[in-house]
Design a protein around this motif. Structure first.
Motif, PDB file in Angstrom:
ATOM      1  N   UNK A  95       0.834  -1.212   0.000  1.00  0.00           N
ATOM      2  CA  UNK A  95       0.000   0.000   0.000  1.00  0.00           C
ATOM      3  C   UNK A  95       0.870   1.264   0.000  1.00  0.00           C
ATOM      4  N   UNK A  96       1.951   1.226   0.787  1.00  0.00           N
ATOM      5  CA  UNK A  96       2.854   2.389   0.817  1.00  0.00           C
ATOM      6  C   UNK A  96       3.488   2.609  -0.551  1.00  0.00           C
ATOM      7  N   UNK A  97       3.888   1.508  -1.203  1.00  0.00           N
ATOM      8  CA  UNK A  97       4.484   1.625  -2.542  1.00  0.00           C
ATOM      9  C   UNK A  97       3.460   2.179  -3.534  1.00  0.00           C
ATOM     10  N   UNK A  98       2.215   1.689  -3.453  1.00  0.00           N
ATOM     11  CA  UNK A  98       1.171   2.191  -4.356  1.00  0.00           C
ATOM     12  C   UNK A  98       0.915   3.670  -4.111  1.00  0.00           C
ATOM     13  N   UNK A  99       0.876   4.069  -2.833  1.00  0.00           N
ATOM     14  CA  UNK A  99       0.657   5.477  -2.483  1.00  0.00           C
ATOM     15  C   UNK A  99       1.815   6.336  -3.015  1.00  0.00           C
ATOM     16  N   UNK A 100       3.038   5.850  -2.822  1.00  0.00           N
ATOM     17  CA  UNK A 100       4.205   6.587  -3.325  1.00  0.00           C
ATOM     18  C   UNK A 100       4.165   6.702  -4.847  1.00  0.00           C
ATOM     19  N   UNK A 101       3.764   5.624  -5.520  1.00  0.00           N
ATOM     20  CA  UNK A 101       3.681   5.639  -6.985  1.00  0.00           C
ATOM     21  C   UNK A 101       2.621   6.636  -7.449  1.00  0.00           C
ATOM     22  N   UNK A 102       1.450   6.632  -6.765  1.00  0.00           N
ATOM     23  CA  UNK A 102       0.387   7.571  -7.115  1.00  0.00           C
ATOM     24  C   UNK A 102       0.864   9.002  -6.907  1.00  0.00           C
ATOM     25  N   UNK A 103       1.579   9.244  -5.815  1.00  0.00           N
ATOM     26  CA  UNK A 103       2.087  10.598  -5.541  1.00  0.00           C
ATOM     27  C   UNK A 103       3.092  10.999  -6.619  1.00  0.00           C
ATOM     28  N   UNK A 104       3.933  10.067  -7.006  1.00  0.00           N
ATOM     29  CA  UNK A 104       4.925  10.347  -8.053  1.00  0.00           C
ATOM     30  C   UNK A 104       4.211  10.682  -9.362  1.00  0.00           C
ATOM     31  N   UNK A 105       3.170   9.905  -9.707  1.00  0.00           N
ATOM     32  CA  UNK A 105       2.412  10.167 -10.924  1.00  0.00           C
ATOM     33  C   UNK A 105       1.769  11.550 -10.881  1.00  0.00           C
ATOM     34  N   UNK A 106       1.213  11.929  -9.721  1.00  0.00           N
ATOM     35  CA  UNK A 106       0.617  13.262  -9.583  1.00  0.00           C
ATOM     36  C   UNK A 106       1.661  14.348  -9.797  1.00  0.00           C
ATOM     37  N   UNK A 107       2.832  14.118  -9.185  1.00  0.00           N
ATOM     38  CA  UNK A 107       3.914  15.105  -9.326  1.00  0.00           C
ATOM     39  C   UNK A 107       4.331  15.235 -10.782  1.00  0.00           C
ATOM     40  N   UNK A 108       4.434  14.105 -11.482  1.00  0.00           N
ATOM     41  CA  UNK A 108       4.831  14.125 -12.895  1.00  0.00           C
ATOM     42  C   UNK A 108       3.773  14.867 -13.702  1.00  0.00           C
ATOM     43  N   UNK A 109       2.468  14.567 -13.475  1.00  0.00           N
ATOM     44  CA  UNK A 109       1.390  15.254 -14.191  1.00  0.00           C
ATOM     45  C   UNK A 109       1.426  16.746 -13.905  1.00  0.00           C
ATOM     46  N   UNK A 110       1.619  17.098 -12.616  1.00  0.00           N
ATOM     47  CA  UNK A 110       1.685  18.502 -12.222  1.00  0.00           C
ATOM     48  C   UNK A 110       2.860  19.169 -12.932  1.00  0.00           C
ATOM     49  N   UNK A 111       3.994  18.455 -12.987  1.00  0.00           N
ATOM     50  CA  UNK A 111       5.166  18.988 -13.671  1.00  0.00           C
ATOM     51  C   UNK A 111       4.886  19.191 -15.155  1.00  0.00           C
ATOM     52  N   UNK A 112       4.196  18.209 -15.774  1.00  0.00           N
ATOM     53  CA  UNK A 112       3.855  18.329 -17.190  1.00  0.00           C
ATOM     54  C   UNK A 112       2.923  19.509 -17.415  1.00  0.00           C
ATOM     55  N   UNK A 113       1.969  19.675 -16.538  1.00  0.00           N
ATOM     56  CA  UNK A 113       1.013  20.782 -16.668  1.00  0.00           C
ATOM     57  C   UNK A 113       1.760  22.113 -16.542  1.00  0.00           C
ATOM     58  N   UNK A 114       2.651  22.228 -15.587  1.00  0.00           N
ATOM     59  CA  UNK A 114       3.397  23.466 -15.414  1.00  0.00           C
ATOM     60  C   UNK A 114       4.291  23.730 -16.639  1.00  0.00           C
ATOM     61  N   UNK A 115       4.843  22.669 -17.217  1.00  0.00           N
ATOM     62  CA  UNK A 115       5.678  22.835 -18.414  1.00  0.00           C
ATOM     63  C   UNK A 115       4.829  23.318 -19.585  1.00  0.00           C
ATOM     64  N   UNK A 116       3.596  22.813 -19.717  1.00  0.00           N
ATOM     65  CA  UNK A 116       2.712  23.245 -20.786  1.00  0.00           C
ATOM     66  C   UNK A 116       2.344  24.713 -20.625  1.00  0.00           C
ATOM     67  N   UNK A 117       2.069  25.105 -19.360  1.00  0.00           N
ATOM     68  CA  UNK A 117       1.718  26.520 -19.094  1.00  0.00           C
ATOM     69  C   UNK A 117       2.914  27.398 -19.436  1.00  0.00           C
TER      70      UNK A 117
END
Length: 120
Positions: A95-117
């Motif tokens: 569960x901790x690994x899944x949570x960490x992976x989800x957080x990493x995915x959110x960070x990557x998406x957020x990073x992609x969104x900021x790069x697009x802006x």
């Protein structure tokens, strides 16, 4: 409790032994008829003692068997608890690994969104 039972048994056996010695001492003074009666009493005491010893031995065997079964059940329960603890730990780590992976995915998406802006 076992020691108390053993002590009680020992006391009974000592009492019976004392009775046997009394019978033996009195026997020297008795007539033939009285000796026959004394023999009957001694045989009865001996039979009673043998029966008591057999009964105690059987009782002890049953108690030992129950103790072995109880110890075996305790061991199995302990093994089950340890297996459950291991599964719980593994699930927690997953569960901790899944949570960490989800957080990493959110960070990557957020990073992609900021790069697009930034590109716009």
């Amino acid at each position: 409790r076992r020691q108390a039972e053993k002590a009680a048994q020992a006391a009974r056996l000592e009492e019976e032994e004392a009775l046997l010695f009394e019978v033996l001492n009195a026997r020297a003074e008795m007539s033939q008829k009285e000796r026959a009666k004394s023999s009957q009493i001694m045989e009865s005491l001996r039979n009673r003692t043998e029966k008591e010893v057999r009964r105690l031995a059987q009782s002890n065997e049953r108690k030992e068997q129950l103790l072995r079964e109880s110890l075996q059940a305790d061991l199995m329960l302990q093994e089950n608890i340890q297996a459950r603890q291991q599964r719980t730990k593994a699930n927690r780590m997953r569960l901790e690994q899944e949570r960490d992976l989800a957080a990493t995915k959110r960070e990557v998406r957020r990073g992609n969104t900021q790069a697009e802006v930034a590109r716009r």
